[in-house]
Design a protein around this motif. Structure first.
Motif, short mmCIF file in Angstrom:
data_model
loop_
_atom_site.label_atom_id
_atom_site.label_comp_id
_atom_site.label_asym_id
_atom_site.label_seq_id
_atom_site.Cartn_x
_atom_site.Cartn_y
_atom_site.Cartn_z
N LEU A 1 -27.95 -117.88 -24.68
CA LEU A 1 -26.68 -118.58 -24.64
C LEU A 1 -26.96 -120.07 -24.60
O LEU A 1 -28.00 -120.51 -24.15
CB LEU A 1 -25.87 -118.16 -23.42
CG LEU A 1 -25.43 -116.69 -23.37
CD1 LEU A 1 -24.66 -116.42 -22.09
CD2 LEU A 1 -24.58 -116.36 -24.58
N SER A 2 -25.99 -120.85 -25.06
CA SER A 2 -26.16 -122.29 -25.03
C SER A 2 -26.07 -122.80 -23.60
O SER A 2 -25.53 -122.13 -22.71
CB SER A 2 -25.07 -122.96 -25.88
OG SER A 2 -23.81 -122.83 -25.25
N ALA A 3 -26.60 -123.99 -23.38
CA ALA A 3 -26.51 -124.60 -22.05
C ALA A 3 -25.06 -124.78 -21.64
O ALA A 3 -24.70 -124.65 -20.47
CB ALA A 3 -27.25 -125.93 -22.04
N THR A 4 -24.18 -125.06 -22.61
CA THR A 4 -22.75 -125.21 -22.32
C THR A 4 -22.16 -123.90 -21.86
O THR A 4 -21.36 -123.86 -20.91
CB THR A 4 -22.01 -125.72 -23.57
OG1 THR A 4 -22.57 -126.97 -23.97
CG2 THR A 4 -20.54 -125.89 -23.29
N ASP A 5 -22.54 -122.80 -22.50
CA ASP A 5 -22.06 -121.48 -22.10
C ASP A 5 -22.53 -121.13 -20.70
O ASP A 5 -21.78 -120.57 -19.89
CB ASP A 5 -22.52 -120.41 -23.08
CG ASP A 5 -21.73 -120.43 -24.38
OD1 ASP A 5 -20.63 -121.02 -24.40
OD2 ASP A 5 -22.21 -119.86 -25.37
N VAL A 6 -23.78 -121.45 -20.40
CA VAL A 6 -24.31 -121.17 -19.06
C VAL A 6 -23.53 -121.96 -18.01
O VAL A 6 -23.16 -121.44 -16.96
CB VAL A 6 -25.81 -121.50 -18.99
CG1 VAL A 6 -26.32 -121.37 -17.55
CG2 VAL A 6 -26.61 -120.59 -19.90
N ALA A 7 -23.28 -123.24 -18.31
CA ALA A 7 -22.53 -124.08 -17.38
C ALA A 7 -21.12 -123.51 -17.18
O ALA A 7 -20.59 -123.53 -16.06
CB ALA A 7 -22.46 -125.51 -17.91
N GLY B 1 -31.92 -120.09 -29.92
CA GLY B 1 -30.68 -120.37 -29.23
C GLY B 1 -29.78 -121.31 -30.01
O GLY B 1 -30.24 -122.08 -30.87
N PRO B 2 -28.50 -121.26 -29.72
CA PRO B 2 -27.52 -122.03 -30.50
C PRO B 2 -27.62 -123.53 -30.32
O PRO B 2 -27.02 -124.28 -31.09
CB PRO B 2 -26.17 -121.50 -29.97
CG PRO B 2 -26.47 -120.98 -28.60
CD PRO B 2 -27.86 -120.43 -28.68
N ALA C 1 -25.47 -111.11 -33.36
CA ALA C 1 -25.80 -112.16 -34.31
C ALA C 1 -25.32 -113.51 -33.81
O ALA C 1 -25.86 -114.55 -34.18
CB ALA C 1 -25.19 -111.86 -35.67
N ASP C 2 -24.33 -113.50 -32.93
CA ASP C 2 -23.69 -114.73 -32.48
C ASP C 2 -23.66 -114.75 -30.96
O ASP C 2 -23.16 -113.82 -30.34
CB ASP C 2 -22.27 -114.80 -33.04
CG ASP C 2 -21.63 -116.15 -32.85
OD1 ASP C 2 -21.78 -116.73 -31.76
OD2 ASP C 2 -20.96 -116.62 -33.80
N SER C 3 -24.17 -115.82 -30.36
CA SER C 3 -24.22 -115.90 -28.91
C SER C 3 -22.82 -116.01 -28.30
O SER C 3 -22.61 -115.63 -27.15
CB SER C 3 -25.07 -117.09 -28.47
OG SER C 3 -24.50 -118.30 -28.90
N SER C 4 -21.86 -116.52 -29.06
CA SER C 4 -20.50 -116.62 -28.51
C SER C 4 -19.92 -115.24 -28.25
O SER C 4 -19.19 -115.03 -27.27
CB SER C 4 -19.60 -117.41 -29.47
OG SER C 4 -19.51 -116.77 -30.73
N ASN C 5 -20.22 -114.28 -29.12
CA ASN C 5 -19.75 -112.91 -28.89
C ASN C 5 -20.47 -112.28 -27.71
O ASN C 5 -19.89 -111.48 -26.96
CB ASN C 5 -19.98 -112.06 -30.14
CG ASN C 5 -19.06 -112.46 -31.28
OD1 ASN C 5 -17.95 -112.95 -31.07
ND2 ASN C 5 -19.51 -112.28 -32.52
N LEU C 6 -21.74 -112.63 -27.51
CA LEU C 6 -22.47 -112.15 -26.34
C LEU C 6 -21.81 -112.65 -25.07
O LEU C 6 -21.61 -111.88 -24.11
CB LEU C 6 -23.92 -112.63 -26.42
CG LEU C 6 -24.84 -112.33 -25.23
CD1 LEU C 6 -24.96 -110.83 -25.01
CD2 LEU C 6 -26.21 -112.96 -25.45
#
Length: 546
Positions: free
Chosen positions: A269-275, A401-402, A248-253
């Motif tokens: 995932l957010s662009a920040t998470d990818v970076a 996406g987030p 449910a939450d991309s941060s947990n992914l």
């Protein structure tokens, strides 16, 4: 390691022609046990553990037209044709041959001895049933709009299927047979006139794809096992199965990627998470051109001054759409929100496909892709509109996406910056969103699209035909004629000219406002053997409002 991407895959990263679906694939440390990555190219006996934030609407092909649902279908159902990696071509999958036997007849010969996992024979009768039910059900959430050129289907014998088309020489029809409208289902399990419940499909083992579903909890967990009776064009699966976990939450992914709790993660995932993950030595980031687009839809009935509003005025309604097109700053959104994992999109067909142009770049803003507030103000004034114009704009905060919240906050700020608009921004969760947008609840709203097949037509006909999937009441007879003309045009140069003309005409009408084109982003963990993924976890490019 090497990530193999050959073939039209079930679960994996497949790019058709110059571009395909923009997908995010991440692989972390193996969560599948000691044998999850054999390293010898021989595959694994352990299941691959996969994570995603995508949602499933229905695993009945007639009941959904979204990325999350199709990601399941493409693993468990067979297709007549397969998309080939690196080209725009399709070739037979469970078909032995497929060709036009007259301008309006497309004949497919099936392989002999085909079976569903439940032991039922898979014959031409099932193929006819699969297409007939798509048309008959015509579910608002389904892909039946892709079959607009289909007149009838015949099954003269157990291995022969004849598609009769309304318009001859359809250059897109072979691609349609690899699309979300074309999974082949078991007529002994599926309903002919209603969407079949997921549990009925799973209990009936109505699968003939590379995998079959062993256990199923919708949008929680799916366990796939290899289907040993699969007779399509893909190689034998190189792992012991798949376990797909839904987040449910991309941060947990992201956390589970980093901890090694899952082997592979995709969308979103957010662009920040990818970076952030680019700095992680346990993963490898790969990018390239992609076919995903993001855009705003205008409802021609309910937007300000729309056809069914109390003060309906087509000229004022158009001026509002034009002013919005003058004000958006695509490059700022691509860079500030998405860290350049997206690029600006100035037309309806993404760059990289034959016939693509940049019609909106010349027509709106400063003529070079940047916003122009003075031009927007003059357009509104010429139409007799007082400012600020109030616009209700809806977006979805989970499905795309987030970063969608940041994207639409940026759009709101851009439209409001010079006092020309007041934007009432709101968001709705995806399940309700899909219902509301079709019920004319949103005057303007967010959608995204992943291609069904690698051809410019897939960015035109589904959007701008009279009975388009957007259901936004856009109706331009000249555009509709050109859509048919280009689809049946055998001369390549002429067809590309017609595709360009469609983009020009729609740009003048602004049925939708294109914003961004996705890039292909893959993040692959060094501990996951490429052989485990090859033929085992391949992402077909998939559609639409996913």
């Amino acid at each position: 390691m090497t990530l193999h991407t050959s073939g039209r895959g079930r679960f994996g990263l497949v790019i058709g022609a110059a571009l395909g679906a923009s997908a995010l694939l991440l692989a972390g440390c193996s969560g599948g046990g000691d044998n999850a990555s054999s390293g010898d190219g021989g595959g694994s006996t352990d299941p691959l553990i996969v994570g995603t934030t995508d949602k499933i609407t229905s695993i009945d092909p007639a009941g959904s037209y979204d990325n999350g649902s199709f990601a399941v279908m493409t693993q468990v159902y067979p297709f007549l044709m397969s998309s080939q990696y690196g080209t725009s071509e399709v070739t037979p999958d469970i078909a032995e041959s497929a060709e036009f036997t007259s301008p309006t007849e497309y004949t497919v010969k099936l392989k002999s001895g085909l079976k569903f996992a439940n032991g039922h024979d898979l014959t031409s009768s099932d193929v006819k049933f699969s297409f007939d039910r798509q048309v008959a059900i015509n579910d608002p959430n389904g892909p039946a709009s892709l079959l607009g050129n289909l007149d009838s289907v015949a099954a003269p014998d157990d291995t022969t299927v004849v598609f009769t088309l309304k318009n001859g020489n359809d250059q897109v029809w072979p691609q349609i047979l690899s699309s979300p409208a074309a999974p082949i289902v078991d007529e002994e399990v599926f309903s002919a006139d209603a969407v079949t419940p997921d549990d009925t499909i799973v209990d009936g083992k109505a699968f003939a794809g590379q995998y079959m579903i062993d256990s199923y909890k919708v949008n929680e967990l799916i366990s796939y096992k290899v289907n040993d009776t699969y007779q399509g064009s893909l190689p034998k699966a190189a792992n012991g199965g798949i376990s797909a976990k839904y987040y449910a939450d991309s941060s947990n992914l992201k956390l589970d990627v980093q901890s090694g709790a899952i082997d592979v993660a995709y969308r979103s995932l957010s662009a920040t998470d990818v970076a952030d993950l680019q700095k992680d030595d346990a993963v490898k980031v790969i990018d390239g051109p992609g076919g995903e687009i993001r855009y705003i839809v205008f409802n021609f009935d309910t937007m300000p001054y729309g056809a069914k509003t109390p003060d309906a005025d087509p000229a004022k309604s158009l001026a509002i759409r034009q002013a919005a097109a003058d004000l958006v700053d695509r490059q700022a959104i691509a860079t500030d929100v998405y860290k350049d994992t997206y690029s600006p999109l100035y037309s309806y067909v993404p760059q990289g496909l034959a016939g693509a142009n940049e019609a909106l770049k010349d027509m709106y803003g400063d003529g070079s892709g940047m916003p122009d507030a003075a031009k927007a103000k003059a357009t509104l004034e010429a139409a007799g509109l007082s400012t600020p114009v109030t616009l209700n704009l809806q977006y979805n905060g989970d499905h795309y996406g987030p970063s969608s919240g940041d994207e639409y906050a940026a759009v709101k700020a851009q439209l409001e910056k010079d006092g020309l608009f007041t934007v009432n921004l709101a968001q709705t969760e995806w399940v309700q969103y899909t219902k509301d947008r079709k019920a004319d609840a949103y005057p303007a709203y967010q959608l995204g699209w992943f291609p069904d097949y690698s051809d410019a037509d897939n960015y035109l006909t589904p959007f701008f035909s009279k009975d388009n999937f957007l259901l936004n009441h856009y109706d331009n007879a000249d555009v509709q004629k050109l859509l048919v003309d280009q689809a049946t045009q055998t001369d390549k140069t002429t067809r590309e000219q017609e595709i360009g003309e469609i983009q020009d005409k729609v740009a003048a009408d602004l049925s939708t406002l294109p914003l961004l084109q996705g890039k292909q982003v893959a993040i692959v963990g060094s501990s996951v053997d490429g052989a485990v993924l090859d033929g085992s976890f391949k992402f077909r490019y998939a559609p639409l409002h996913k």
